[in-house]
Design a protein around this motif. Structure first.
Motif, PDB file in Angstrom:
ATOM      1  N   ARG A   1     -13.338  -5.713   2.761  1.00  9.44           N
ATOM      2  CA  ARG A   1     -11.938  -5.532   1.800  1.00  9.44           C
ATOM      3  C   ARG A   1     -10.971  -6.552   2.165  1.00  9.44           C
ATOM      4  NH1 ARG A   1     -12.272  -0.580   5.013  1.00  9.44           N
ATOM      5  NH2 ARG A   1     -11.172  -0.642   6.779  1.00  9.44           N
ATOM      6  N   ASP A   2      -9.857  -6.232   1.393  1.00  9.73           N
ATOM      7  CA  ASP A   2      -8.579  -7.096   1.850  1.00  9.73           C
ATOM      8  C   ASP A   2      -8.673  -8.487   1.473  1.00  9.73           C
ATOM      9  OD1 ASP A   2      -8.065  -4.333   2.813  1.00  9.73           O
ATOM     10  OD2 ASP A   2      -8.355  -5.153   4.909  1.00  9.73           O
TER      11      ASP A   2
ATOM     12  N   GLN B   1       1.145  -0.930  -0.037  1.00  6.89           N
ATOM     13  CA  GLN B   1       0.100  -0.004   0.017  1.00  6.89           C
ATOM     14  C   GLN B   1       0.891   1.217   0.012  1.00  6.89           C
ATOM     15  OE1 GLN B   1      -3.926   0.397   0.479  1.00  6.89           O
ATOM     16  NE2 GLN B   1      -3.171  -1.209  -1.033  1.00  6.89           N
TER      17      GLN B   1
HETATM   18  C1  FRU Z   1      -4.925  -1.705   6.850  1.00  2.00           C
HETATM   19  C2  FRU Z   1      -5.948  -1.000   5.923  1.00  2.00           C
HETATM   20  C3  FRU Z   1      -6.607  -2.072   5.022  1.00  2.00           C
HETATM   21  C4  FRU Z   1      -6.881  -1.291   3.736  1.00  2.00           C
HETATM   22  C5  FRU Z   1      -5.653  -0.488   3.698  1.00  2.00           C
HETATM   23  C6  FRU Z   1      -5.832   1.059   2.995  1.00  2.00           C
HETATM   24  O1  FRU Z   1      -3.942  -0.874   7.383  1.00  2.00           O
HETATM   25  O2  FRU Z   1      -6.756  -0.009   6.487  1.00  2.00           O
HETATM   26  O3  FRU Z   1      -7.937  -2.560   5.654  1.00  2.00           O
HETATM   27  O4  FRU Z   1      -7.008  -2.121   2.686  1.00  2.00           O
HETATM   28  O5  FRU Z   1      -5.061  -0.474   4.706  1.00  2.00           O
HETATM   29  O6  FRU Z   1      -4.568   1.318   2.858  1.00  2.00           O
END
Ligand code: FRU
Length: 474
Positions: A164-165, A62
């Motif tokens: 998500r994720d 990220q």
């Molecule tokens: C965790 C998070 C995830 C999300 C991402 C966004 O740190 O909040 O749930 O996908 O970071 O950057």
């Protein structure tokens, strides 16, 4: 529909390039790690898309390349052959499509035939408030750039826009996906889907959360779930979100826990033991694992947390913030998860020093210290002016000065300390207790950094200690 190198992508890349060309001089930067992965500029958070593919380890992450703050995330990409020398690769995913306006959020990778298939969350916030999430697919073929394949799953009924994720894996020729979610009663859940072709995903069930498999909690969201087989069990790692009272204010928690259990691939039921906190330091969140070519289960974590203090990290003055943890191999020993640095890191060991006595200093900003056969002695390890490790019969305490108000803060691991392995890079410390039974991961900055006051490791005890130290050199 394919979206390769659209005009929007080109515009995004040009903006990032302009920012990169104006970065502060990194040669003057005392915080930059030698062998941990850190972004060249901007903000890094979760590890994503981990895989050993086409002869190399791939680490996506990220990334907000446009600022040292959170925002619409992209996926950065780096590769390594040895797990400590990293090569930056072209930007993997930029949030340029209408199904990912507010970020290409976290996700995972899976090798299918000759392709590294990537799954991530397209995060969309509405102008009038509220949000939705799309689970998306992208593919990387050897020697090519990542190609977006679009949406594979929209928001399932019964959940808020916080779904998500995606973590995807294969089991007996079928593909499985777990997602972190918040249901309409503000309860955190892990959801499972199944697919035969990676494109069409079918509901399997709720895996984990309040009211499931005899478990009760009041977490309102579960981020970054990772469910994987280990030995003959399954391990579920989650980041449960809850509230905590601090200085009269309600703040969010950023913990990581693991549960060992058995996953039913037909019903998605996950019968599990009690949860265990995965880290006892100040900076560990959103870890992800993958199985490498030898079947090792390797974990990387984000060595950071999105708390109220992250904006005070001084590396921001050098144009970057946060780094990854070292890669750690996970094993199951007597029903407990163990985390240990991967053995490749031993290739950096140089200039071994062996010590017996009461107190000493080991100089160097990148090194490894090991202490074995500890007998409940009181022990102090000072790493820098703003960070120290205290050990006594009650356990191990990480004591660090808060980045914002400079007050000392303490996190304790309660237990008997028999052995310690400490890995230090310029501004990070990872403490492995009792051969990986527990870990404490922290960044540190502060006064005298890298100067005379900073001694590498300063060790003192009332009883004779035997220690071994190496400089870690790439
Ligand atoms: C965790 C998070 C995830 C999300 C991402 C966004 O740190 O909040 O749930 O996908 O970071 O950057």
């Amino acid at each position: 529909m394919k979206h390769t190198h659209s005009l929007a992508d080109q515009r995004y890349i040009n903006e990032v390039l302009a920012l990169a060309l104006n970065q502060a001089n990194q040669a003057q930067d005392p915080y930059r790690p030698v062998w941990h992965f850190a972004p060249l500029f901007g903000l890094l958070n979760d590890p994503n898309g981990l895989a050993h593919f086409n002869g190399e380890y791939h680490l996506f992450y990220q990334w907000n390349p446009k600022a040292c703050a959170h925002g619409a995330k992209a996926w950065g990409h780096a590769t390594s052959k040895d797990l400590f020398t990293w090569q930056h690769q072209p930007l993997a995913l930029a949030p340029t499509q209408d199904y990912e306006t507010h970020g290409c959020y976290s996700g995972s990778g899976l090798i299918v035939d000759d392709t590294l298939e990537l799954f991530y969350t397209g995060n969309v916030k509405f102008a009038e408030g509220g949000r939705t999430a799309y689970q998306c697919r992208a593919s990387l073929e050897a020697g090519k750039q990542v190609e977006k394949k679009g949406i594979v799953l929209s928001l399932p009924d019964g959940y808020s826009g916080h779904v998500r994720d995606p973590k995807v894996w294969v089991h007996q020729e079928r593909y499985y996906m777990v997602l972190g979610a918040e249901d309409l009663n503000y309860q955190g859940k892990v959801l499972a889907f199944v697919s035969d072709d990676l494109e069409n995903w079918h509901w399997l069930g709720e895996v984990f959360g309040d009211g499931l498999n005899g478990y009760h909690c009041d977490d309102f969201m579960l981020e970054c779930p990772d469910l994987f087989p280990l030995e003959n069990r399954h391990v579920l790692i989650t980041c449960p979100k809850n509230w905590l009272e601090r200085d009269g204010k309600k703040v969010e928690t950023f913990d990581v826990t693991y549960h060992i259990g058995d996953f039913d691939y037909q019903t998605a039921a996950f019968n599990h033991q009690d949860g265990v906190l995965m880290d006892h330091g100040f900076d560990f969140y959103a870890p992800q694992t993958f199985a490498d070519q030898d079947g090792r289960r390797i974990l990387f974590g984000w060595m950071g947390k999105p708390d109220e203090y992250e904006a005070y990290q001084p590396s921001i003055q050098h144009g970057w913030v946060h780094q990854m943890t070292c890669p750690r191999e996970l094993t199951l020993v007597n029903g407990r998860l163990k985390q240990n640095p991967v053995m490749e890191l031993t290739h950096m060991r140089q200039h071994q020093q062996v010590f017996k006595g009461l107190s000493t200093c080991f100089d160097g900003l990148s090194g490894e210290l090991q202490l074995h056969n500890l007998q409940n002695e009181e022990l102090l390890i000072e790493i820098a002016e703003d960070l120290r490790i205290e050990v006594d019969s009650k356990g191990l305490r990480t004591v660090r000065r808060n980045l914002k108000n400079h007050q000392w803060q303490v996190i304790e691991w309660p237990g008997r300390v028999n052995s310690l392995q400490l890995l230090r890079d310029h501004s990070s410390l990872e403490v492995f207790i009792n051969e990986g039974e527990a870990v404490a991961t922290s960044r540190f900055f502060g006064k005298g950094f890298g100067a005379k006051a900073d001694k590498g490791f300063k060790l003192s005890s009332k009883h004779e200690l035997s220690a071994i130290y190496w400089q870690l050199v790439k």
